[in-house]
Motif scaffolding. Structure first.
Motif, PDB file in Angstrom:
ATOM      1  N   UNK A   1       0.823  -1.201   0.000  1.00 57.52           N
ATOM      2  CA  UNK A   1       0.000   0.000   0.000  1.00 57.52           C
ATOM      3  C   UNK A   1       0.853   1.245   0.000  1.00 57.52           C
ATOM      4  N   UNK A   2       1.985   1.217   0.685  1.00 52.27           N
ATOM      5  CA  UNK A   2       2.855   2.387   0.734  1.00 52.27           C
ATOM      6  C   UNK A   2       3.463   2.677  -0.622  1.00 52.27           C
ATOM      7  N   UNK A   3       3.896   1.633  -1.351  1.00 54.49           N
ATOM      8  CA  UNK A   3       4.480   1.817  -2.682  1.00 54.49           C
ATOM      9  C   UNK A   3       3.463   2.428  -3.615  1.00 54.49           C
ATOM     10  N   UNK A   4       2.244   1.865  -3.553  1.00 57.41           N
ATOM     11  CA  UNK A   4       1.196   2.386  -4.438  1.00 57.41           C
ATOM     12  C   UNK A   4       0.905   3.842  -4.126  1.00 57.41           C
ATOM     13  N   UNK A   5       0.835   4.179  -2.834  1.00 62.03           N
ATOM     14  CA  UNK A   5       0.520   5.551  -2.459  1.00 62.03           C
ATOM     15  C   UNK A   5       1.605   6.518  -2.934  1.00 62.03           C
ATOM     16  N   UNK A   6       2.879   6.082  -2.843  1.00 64.60           N
ATOM     17  CA  UNK A   6       3.977   6.952  -3.239  1.00 64.60           C
ATOM     18  C   UNK A   6       4.017   7.176  -4.748  1.00 64.60           C
ATOM     19  N   UNK A   7       3.606   6.183  -5.548  1.00 62.29           N
ATOM     20  CA  UNK A   7       3.725   6.273  -7.010  1.00 62.29           C
ATOM     21  C   UNK A   7       2.457   6.749  -7.696  1.00 62.29           C
ATOM     22  N   UNK A   8       1.358   6.822  -6.996  1.00 59.84           N
ATOM     23  CA  UNK A   8       0.105   7.213  -7.631  1.00 59.84           C
ATOM     24  C   UNK A   8       0.178   8.590  -8.285  1.00 59.84           C
ATOM     25  N   UNK A   9       0.680   9.633  -7.626  1.00 60.33           N
ATOM     26  CA  UNK A   9       0.769  10.944  -8.285  1.00 60.33           C
ATOM     27  C   UNK A   9       1.612  10.898  -9.541  1.00 60.33           C
ATOM     28  N   UNK A  10       2.709  10.161  -9.517  1.00 61.33           N
ATOM     29  CA  UNK A  10       3.574  10.060 -10.691  1.00 61.33           C
ATOM     30  C   UNK A  10       2.851   9.400 -11.852  1.00 61.33           C
ATOM     31  N   UNK A  11       2.144   8.301 -11.537  1.00 58.42           N
ATOM     32  CA  UNK A  11       1.410   7.607 -12.587  1.00 58.42           C
ATOM     33  C   UNK A  11       0.310   8.479 -13.146  1.00 58.42           C
ATOM     34  N   UNK A  12      -0.375   9.210 -12.298  1.00 54.02           N
ATOM     35  CA  UNK A  12      -1.436  10.095 -12.770  1.00 54.02           C
ATOM     36  C   UNK A  12      -0.884  11.207 -13.646  1.00 54.02           C
ATOM     37  N   UNK A  13       0.252  11.767 -13.255  1.00 53.40           N
ATOM     38  CA  UNK A  13       0.878  12.824 -14.045  1.00 53.40           C
ATOM     39  C   UNK A  13       1.279  12.311 -15.417  1.00 53.40           C
ATOM     40  N   UNK A  14       1.879  11.122 -15.429  1.00 54.48           N
ATOM     41  CA  UNK A  14       2.301  10.551 -16.706  1.00 54.48           C
ATOM     42  C   UNK A  14       1.095  10.254 -17.588  1.00 54.48           C
ATOM     43  N   UNK A  15       0.025   9.752 -16.993  1.00 55.58           N
ATOM     44  CA  UNK A  15      -1.184   9.461 -17.767  1.00 55.58           C
ATOM     45  C   UNK A  15      -1.782  10.749 -18.339  1.00 55.58           C
ATOM     46  N   UNK A  16      -1.782  11.811 -17.521  1.00 58.80           N
ATOM     47  CA  UNK A  16      -2.305  13.101 -17.994  1.00 58.80           C
ATOM     48  C   UNK A  16      -1.473  13.653 -19.138  1.00 58.80           C
ATOM     49  N   UNK A  17      -0.144  13.548 -19.023  1.00 60.22           N
ATOM     50  CA  UNK A  17       0.733  14.021 -20.088  1.00 60.22           C
ATOM     51  C   UNK A  17       0.567  13.197 -21.361  1.00 60.22           C
ATOM     52  N   UNK A  18       0.422  11.902 -21.188  1.00 63.36           N
ATOM     53  CA  UNK A  18       0.211  11.035 -22.349  1.00 63.36           C
ATOM     54  C   UNK A  18      -1.085  11.395 -23.069  1.00 63.36           C
ATOM     55  N   UNK A  19      -2.143  11.644 -22.304  1.00 63.17           N
ATOM     56  CA  UNK A  19      -3.422  12.040 -22.901  1.00 63.17           C
ATOM     57  C   UNK A  19      -3.304  13.391 -23.601  1.00 63.17           C
ATOM     58  N   UNK A  20      -2.520  14.292 -23.022  1.00 62.55           N
ATOM     59  CA  UNK A  20      -2.350  15.620 -23.617  1.00 62.55           C
ATOM     60  C   UNK A  20      -1.614  15.536 -24.945  1.00 62.55           C
ATOM     61  N   UNK A  21      -0.541  14.758 -24.979  1.00 59.93           N
ATOM     62  CA  UNK A  21       0.227  14.603 -26.225  1.00 59.93           C
ATOM     63  C   UNK A  21      -0.629  13.917 -27.286  1.00 59.93           C
ATOM     64  N   UNK A  22      -1.419  12.927 -26.882  1.00 61.19           N
ATOM     65  CA  UNK A  22      -2.313  12.253 -27.831  1.00 61.19           C
ATOM     66  C   UNK A  22      -3.322  13.245 -28.405  1.00 61.19           C
ATOM     67  N   UNK A  23      -3.826  14.150 -27.555  1.00 65.09           N
ATOM     68  CA  UNK A  23      -4.765  15.180 -28.027  1.00 65.09           C
ATOM     69  C   UNK A  23      -4.089  16.118 -29.017  1.00 65.09           C
ATOM     70  N   UNK A  24      -2.832  16.458 -28.759  1.00 62.69           N
ATOM     71  CA  UNK A  24      -2.092  17.341 -29.665  1.00 62.69           C
ATOM     72  C   UNK A  24      -1.869  16.667 -31.013  1.00 62.69           C
ATOM     73  N   UNK A  25      -1.503  15.403 -30.990  1.00 65.18           N
ATOM     74  CA  UNK A  25      -1.282  14.663 -32.241  1.00 65.18           C
ATOM     75  C   UNK A  25      -2.556  14.642 -33.079  1.00 65.18           C
ATOM     76  N   UNK A  26      -3.685  14.377 -32.422  1.00 64.15           N
ATOM     77  CA  UNK A  26      -4.972  14.352 -33.133  1.00 64.15           C
ATOM     78  C   UNK A  26      -5.333  15.743 -33.657  1.00 64.15           C
ATOM     79  N   UNK A  27      -5.094  16.762 -32.852  1.00 66.71           N
ATOM     80  CA  UNK A  27      -5.437  18.135 -33.215  1.00 66.71           C
ATOM     81  C   UNK A  27      -4.606  18.623 -34.403  1.00 66.71           C
ATOM     82  N   UNK A  28      -3.288  18.387 -34.357  1.00 67.74           N
ATOM     83  CA  UNK A  28      -2.417  18.850 -35.453  1.00 67.74           C
ATOM     84  C   UNK A  28      -2.693  18.097 -36.746  1.00 67.74           C
ATOM     85  N   UNK A  29      -3.016  16.823 -36.627  1.00 76.65           N
ATOM     86  CA  UNK A  29      -3.339  16.048 -37.837  1.00 76.65           C
ATOM     87  C   UNK A  29      -4.604  16.577 -38.495  1.00 76.65           C
ATOM     88  N   UNK A  30      -5.594  16.959 -37.685  1.00 76.88           N
ATOM     89  CA  UNK A  30      -6.852  17.473 -38.227  1.00 76.88           C
ATOM     90  C   UNK A  30      -6.685  18.856 -38.839  1.00 76.88           C
TER      91      UNK A  30
END
Length: 479
Positions: A32-61
């Protein structure tokens, strides 16, 4: 060595050891401690990945508006972090570790202004390697030749020159048309080695003569080469002249002959043209949207046919209404797909029509050069000789390239909102910092393309003003 009974007793004592019975196996780490420590990092990476994916779709359109960013954010995209970009500072407003550096964006923008300019020009990719593309001669505000050392940060490539080879080679423009009526000009002899003042004066005088005909021998001496100019689809062979096959239509400088599928006709009403002349080239196309239309696609006629004078039931042709010169009454034109030619603003032959029943397709302005034949192409919006037609509305082909949106106004919103589609690329699941930097990147490219378009337009006005002044023509509409 212990006897068997002793060994058995030792094993029994070991198996029933109190420590073995009372001490559970310690966990390797608190899960539980490992998960708690890494959750913000994983969320940040997921948010950045979604943002870059949105940019790729936007620029292609929006590739037509921001081709540099669309090329940069391709499937092979690597962030500046992946490229070990240690020079950027996290305090710079145009920096984010998940995005390219501002230098990479500027480089991609500059490249695409040349590869896909925000105005129509001759295409490097659609030009035979034996031909040479150049920028037009510079002129100053007074309409005179200029030796200014000011250099543009992009190429205009409107002059096509032969390099002395025997045999025609073709060059096509970056944009083509498949519906409507469009027009462009070719200034003959611009950039050729023997384009002397005498040749230029002859072309200027010609515009004031009652008869637009000069001895053909004179023209060949001034050109040091030959030209064929007209329209071609992308299927036209670059290693052959315009008019070589069914995919292109041309007029040649010798006698003004018209050529299609390598068939030449000399006596259709065409005029010879040479250094100093301005050739006008028009095309009218109808893209039928009615699948039940009974109109039959036919092979283009090299000669004028009776179909030009017969009534046509299809009235869907845009911008092609005819006006009767006597009473001003509009009438539906009897015009199939056709091509017209003009010399110094006056139509050749009958109303300039050289080809009719032209098969549907996307046609690009095209020119082929033999030896040192050369010309400067003018796609508008202003012309040296606006075409004289009997009511048909010919549009500058420059109009197919719309003015890039200004970044501080509707540009960014137009791209981020998906324009007419209403697509929303960024949401609460995306990173606001990434979105903010991306908006600045969009502004950067839109501004660069808008500035390039305006610089080109300013130079275009100066060039047309200079050519008109040489011929004693009005420049009031260029102010």
């Amino acid at each position: 060595m212990l006897p068997p009974i002793a060994r058995q007793k030792k094993r029994s004592i070991h198996e029933t050891s109190p420590s073995k019975l009372t001490s559970p196996t310690p966990p390797s780490a608190p899960v539980s401690a490992v998960d708690n420590n890494n959750t913000p990092t994983r969320q940040l990476k997921a948010t950045q990945t979604a943002s870059v994916a949105a940019i790729i779709e936007c620029t292609a359109a929006s590739r037509n508006l921001i081709p540099g960013l669309a090329d940069l954010f391709s499937s092979n995209y690597k962030s500046s972090e992946d490229n070990n970009n240690d020079t950027a500072s996290s305090t710079t407003p145009l920096y984010h570790p998940a995005l390219p550096s501002v230098d990479a964006v500027k480089s991609a923008t500059s490249k695409m202004i040349n590869d896909k300019p925000p105005f129509i020009t001759m295409s490097i990719k659609d030009t035979a390697p034996q031909l040479k593309l150049e920028d037009p001669p510079k002129v100053n505000d007074d309409g005179e030749s200029s030796s200014s050392e000011d250099k543009l940060d992009f190429q205009r490539q409107l002059v096509v020159k032969g390099t002395g080879m025997k045999g025609y080679r073709m060059s096509r423009a970056t944009q083509g048309v498949k519906n409507g009526c469009y027009y462009y000009e070719a200034m003959i002899g611009v950039g050729c080695n023997n384009n002397n003042k005498g040749g230029s004066r002859r072309g200027v005088k010609r515009s004031f003569q009652e008869e637009n005909k000069t001895e053909n021998v004179e023209k060949k001496e001034q050109m040091n080469g030959h030209l064929r100019i007209g329209w071609s689809t992308r299927e036209g062979d670059l290693q052959a002249p315009v008019g070589y096959n069914e995919h292109s239509f041309a007029i040649r400088d010798i006698g003004g002959s018209r050529i299609h599928k390598s068939q030449r006709e000399d006596k259709w009403g065409g005029d010879s043209f040479g250094v100093g002349d301005v050739l006008g080239i028009a095309i009218c196309l109808v893209e039928s949207s009615n699948k039940n239309d009974n109109t039959t696609t036919t092979t283009a006629s090299i000669g004028k046919t009776s179909s030009i004078d017969t009534e046509r039931k299809d009235t869907s042709m845009p911008d092609a209404e005819m006006t009767d010169a006597t009473d001003g009454e509009k009438k539906n034109p009897a015009l199939p797909n056709h091509i017209r030619f003009f010399i110094n603003g006056k139509p050749m032959g009958e109303k300039g029509i050289a080809f009719d029943n032209v098969n549907p397709g996307t046609y690009h302005p095209a020119i082929s050069c033999y030896k040192q034949g050369s010309a400067q192409l003018n796609f508008g919006p202003h012309f040296v000789y606006p075409p004289q037609t009997s009511g048909i509305d010919l549009h500058p082909i420059s109009g197919v390239c719309t003015l890039p949106p200004q970044p501080e106004e509707e540009g960014v919103d137009k791209i981020l909102s998906g324009d007419s589609t209403g697509k929303v690329y960024f949401s609460k699941k995306t990173d606001e910092a990434i979105e903010s930097v991306f908006k600045e990147f969009v502004k950067l490219e839109l501004k660069a393309r808008f500035d390039a378009h305006m610089k080109h337009l300013n130079l275009h006005r100066k060039e047309i003003a200079a050519l008109r002044k040489e011929r004693g023509l009005s420049t009031d509409d260029l102010a």
